[in-house]
Design a protein around this motif. Structure first.
Motif, PDB file in Angstrom:
ATOM      1  N   ASP A  53      41.682  38.133  42.448  1.00  0.00           N
ATOM      2  CA  ASP A  53      40.398  37.283  42.632  1.00  0.00           C
ATOM      3  C   ASP A  53      40.623  35.890  43.177  1.00  0.00           C
ATOM      4  O   ASP A  53      41.685  35.214  43.392  1.00  0.00           O
ATOM      5  CB  ASP A  53      40.321  36.851  40.863  1.00  0.00           C
ATOM      6  CG  ASP A  53      40.545  37.739  39.786  1.00  0.00           C
ATOM      7  OD1 ASP A  53      39.911  38.823  40.063  1.00  0.00           O
ATOM      8  OD2 ASP A  53      41.132  37.226  38.844  1.00  0.00           O
ATOM      9  N   HIS A  77      39.269  46.463  43.041  1.00  0.00           N
ATOM     10  CA  HIS A  77      39.285  45.419  41.755  1.00  0.00           C
ATOM     11  C   HIS A  77      37.083  44.884  41.943  1.00  0.00           C
ATOM     12  O   HIS A  77      36.681  44.280  41.793  1.00  0.00           O
ATOM     13  CB  HIS A  77      39.523  44.371  42.031  1.00  0.00           C
ATOM     14  CG  HIS A  77      39.436  43.298  41.124  1.00  0.00           C
ATOM     15  ND1 HIS A  77      39.809  43.768  39.805  1.00  0.00           N
ATOM     16  CD2 HIS A  77      39.956  42.182  40.831  1.00  0.00           C
ATOM     17  CE1 HIS A  77      39.409  42.731  38.992  1.00  0.00           C
ATOM     18  NE2 HIS A  77      39.813  41.699  39.520  1.00  0.00           N
ATOM     19  N   ASP A  92      45.527  41.350  40.129  1.00  0.00           N
ATOM     20  CA  ASP A  92      44.802  41.215  40.410  1.00  0.00           C
ATOM     21  C   ASP A  92      44.233  40.157  41.449  1.00  0.00           C
ATOM     22  O   ASP A  92      43.833  38.364  41.058  1.00  0.00           O
ATOM     23  CB  ASP A  92      43.265  40.660  38.968  1.00  0.00           C
ATOM     24  CG  ASP A  92      43.537  41.776  37.993  1.00  0.00           C
ATOM     25  OD1 ASP A  92      44.696  42.678  39.117  1.00  0.00           O
ATOM     26  OD2 ASP A  92      42.462  41.446  36.514  1.00  0.00           O
ATOM     27  N   HIS A 120      33.042  41.574  42.781  1.00  0.00           N
ATOM     28  CA  HIS A 120      33.416  41.215  41.228  1.00  0.00           C
ATOM     29  C   HIS A 120      32.890  40.752  40.396  1.00  0.00           C
ATOM     30  O   HIS A 120      32.721  39.607  40.282  1.00  0.00           O
ATOM     31  CB  HIS A 120      34.367  40.024  41.315  1.00  0.00           C
ATOM     32  CG  HIS A 120      35.803  39.561  40.242  1.00  0.00           C
ATOM     33  ND1 HIS A 120      35.387  38.908  39.850  1.00  0.00           N
ATOM     34  CD2 HIS A 120      36.647  40.383  40.075  1.00  0.00           C
ATOM     35  CE1 HIS A 120      36.365  39.052  39.148  1.00  0.00           C
ATOM     36  NE2 HIS A 120      37.317  39.401  38.964  1.00  0.00           N
ATOM     37  N   PRO A 136      36.504  44.318  37.648  1.00  0.00           N
ATOM     38  CA  PRO A 136      36.325  43.116  36.416  1.00  0.00           C
ATOM     39  C   PRO A 136      36.338  42.057  35.181  1.00  0.00           C
ATOM     40  O   PRO A 136      35.056  42.747  35.357  1.00  0.00           O
ATOM     41  CB  PRO A 136      35.088  42.376  38.139  1.00  0.00           C
ATOM     42  CG  PRO A 136      33.938  43.367  37.850  1.00  0.00           C
ATOM     43  CD  PRO A 136      35.416  44.557  38.208  1.00  0.00           C
TER      44      PRO A 136
HETATM   45 ZN   LIG Z   1      39.323  40.214  38.492  1.00  0.00          ZN
END
Ligand SMILES: [Zn+2]
Length: 335
Positions: A15, A85, A13, A89, A126
């Motif tokens: 992020d 994703h 992921d 988020h 998310p």
């Molecule tokens: Zn994430």
């Protein structure tokens, strides 16, 4: 190709620095600070050395910014799958109406396609956020799979830990009230299944330890390694053994902070393990993934999804995971 081994998948992921700051309620995220230029070359080198092609779940907002384009293009040109994703988020995606959910998924999909050349067919919400509205949008847009469910009982504990290490207002906490899931998520199925019949959207849960439902993703293994490296690797080996015994084809999850350390100066000190040097983390992640690859044919999520037969069990709604209903369902899933 290690076709004699059972299939397992691996995803990361993606992020970014700003999305951690945003969820944590810290200032400065509005300028979208990014560590992708440090992280991406490091992970590409790591996966190339192991001949692994994985799925990167990318946040659409990052693809909307020119400064991230080279890094995101490099993921795709190195043969990795790009997954969706969401655009912003926001782990409180489940609080939005269907129109806003559709916008989050569509906008991200458009930006990712423009920058990477890949049309996303897999989604991870998310903060593992997933609802019937999300499912309907994914089905409507022709997605092959969702990978947002995280069947663990530890979600509420992780959330308490997170809140204790943040300065969030009570309103912020309310918004993040479902972060990392609820206790009943621990009763969700561990094996892949389809929503609404044999042609429905495929769900590939993030694998947790069969039976005990404890997390086995790399951030958790790194956390255990601070107590003892041999404890952490034994715990991982035991989890894989339980997967083999119960017939679970695992899907393992990585995060950027598994590859970034205190020496990278990206801040985020509230996150467990950020006191460790990057080299130590990368070494341990390598050790754990080498165990994974020695037992499974490790592929991206798309390839994993395509290997799953049509005939897997089906579920009707993302809601109503009451422990009793889920336990009954669990018996029929037999994992
Ligand atoms: Zn994430």
């Amino acid at each position: 190709m290690n076709s004699h081994k059972p299939t397992a998948s691996l995803s990361l992921d993606l992020d970014n620095q700003w999305s951690y700051l945003k969820t944590h309620g810290d200032r400065g995220w509005e300028s979208f600070p990014s560590y992708l230029d440090i992280l991406v070359p490091r992970v590409l080198d790591f996966f190339a050395k192991r001949s692994l092609r994985i799925t990167f779940f990318v946040v659409g907002q990052d693809a909307a910014l020119e400064k991230n384009h080279d890094a995101l293009r490099a993921l795709a040109s190195n043969g990795h799958e790009i997954g969706n994703h969401s655009f912003s988020h926001e782990p409180w995606l489940h609080l939005y109406d269907a129109q806003k959910v559709e916008e989050e998924i569509r906008l991200s999909e458009e930006h990712l396609a423009r920058v990477t050349g890949q049309r996303t067919i897999g989604f991870r919400g998310p903060g593992f956020s997933f609802t019937d509205a999300t499912r309907q949008v994914l089905e409507h847009r022709g997605y092959l799979y969702d990978a947002s469910t995280f069947p663990t009982y530890l979600g509420p504990l992780a959330r308490i830990y997170y809140f204790l290490h943040s300065n969030l207002s009570s309103q912020d906490r309310k918004q993040r009230g479902a972060l990392f899931g609820s206790l009943s998520d621990g009763f969700r199925p561990l094996k892949p299944y389809r929503w609404n019949g044999k042609d429905g959207l495929l769900e590939i849960p993030v694998t947790t330890m069969p039976i005990l439902r404890l997390p086995i993703h790399l951030s958790y293994i790194l956390y255990l390694s601070e107590l003892s490296v041999s404890l952490a690797t034994s715990y991982f080996r035991m989890s894989l053994q339980l997967c083999s015994i119960t017939g679970v084809s695992p899907s393992l999850l990585l995060h950027p902070l598994d590859f970034l350390g205190c020496d990278d100066k990206v801040g985020l000190n509230f996150f467990p393990g950020m006191n460790l040097a990057a080299s130590r983390k990368v070494q341990l992640v390598g050790r754990v993934l080498d165990i994974y690859s020695s037992q499974f044919n490790v592929v991206c999520m798309k390839e994993h999804a395509l290997s799953i037969p049509k005939s897997v069990p089906t579920l009707n709604s993302a809601k109503s995971f009451s422990p009793r209903a889920a336990r009954n369902r669990e018996m029929s899933f037999n994992d």
